[in-house]
Motif scaffolding. Structure first.
Motif, PDB file in Angstrom:
ATOM      1  N   ASN A   1       1.203   3.776  -3.190  1.00 36.20           N
ATOM      2  CA  ASN A   1       0.865   5.194  -3.067  1.00 36.20           C
ATOM      3  C   ASN A   1       2.089   6.078  -3.240  1.00 36.20           C
ATOM      4  N   ALA A   2       3.260   5.580  -2.954  1.00 42.55           N
ATOM      5  CA  ALA A   2       4.484   6.374  -3.084  1.00 42.55           C
ATOM      6  C   ALA A   2       4.722   6.757  -4.539  1.00 42.55           C
TER       7      ALA A   2
ATOM      8  N   THR B   1       0.831  -1.207   0.000  1.00 41.61           N
ATOM      9  CA  THR B   1       0.000   0.000   0.000  1.00 41.61           C
ATOM     10  C   THR B   1       0.864   1.254   0.000  1.00 41.61           C
ATOM     11  N   VAL B   2       1.863   1.260   0.878  1.00 43.44           N
ATOM     12  CA  VAL B   2       2.735   2.435   0.974  1.00 43.44           C
ATOM     13  C   VAL B   2       3.508   2.627  -0.325  1.00 43.44           C
TER      14      VAL B   2
END
Length: 169
Positions: free
Chosen positions: A26-27, A22-23
């Motif tokens: 989104n990054a 997820t991180v």
């Protein structure tokens, strides 16, 4: 210390992998947005700087050849207009030059005096960033009536951020 099975719930490899995906997912979007903003602001900054430099060169060129341009204008008006019209134009131009030149010189001197007075006052009261704030106040003082108000707003904001107790001074 933790009850049995609790560490598996908090330290589950599946949860860590999902969180990392997820991180990292989104990054990429965040990085693209950041790059677009940097590119946009960079282009605006470059455009502004190039316009200022170009304006300075044009101004320098016009000021350096001011006598030549004035002679050309005199030749043109002499060729086109009669003596009476020519005299009226020269008289009006000289009046405008002395009036506006005096006004601009007076406003600049006023701005310098106001800036120095603010610098002295800010230094005496221990206001942070005194030279920068005095410069802002002096330059904004050139604008009639609203200039001091326009200069006071960013100055008060800067003082509030750096040392709120000095704002009332």
């Amino acid at each position: 210390l933790l009850p049995e099975g609790m560490e598996k719930e908090f330290l589950s490899l599946d949860k860590i992998n999902a969180l990392l995906e997820t991180v990292l997912g989104n990054a990429g979007d965040l990085f693209n947005l950041l790059l677009e903003n940097i590119k946009s602001y960079g282009a605006k900054l470059f455009s502004t700087i190039s316009n200022v430099i170009l304006s300075l060169f044009i101004s320098f060129y016009l000021l350096a050849s001011k006598e030549k341009r004035l002679a050309q204008i005199k030749k043109l008006t002499t060729a086109i207009l009669n003596e009476k019209q020519n005299a009226f134009i020269y008289k009006t131009a000289n009046l405008a030059h002395s009036t506006f030149g005096g006004f601009l010189g007076g406003k600049l001197l006023d701005a310098l005096i106001v800036g120095v007075v603010y610098f002295i006052a800010f230094t005496i009261f221990g206001i942070p960033y005194a030279p920068m704030l005095a410069t802002i106040m002096g330059v904004m003082n050139i604008i009639p009536f609203f200039g001091p108000i326009i200069g006071a707003i960013p100055s008060a904001f800067i003082v509030f951020i750096s040392n709120p107790s000095k704002l009332l001074l």
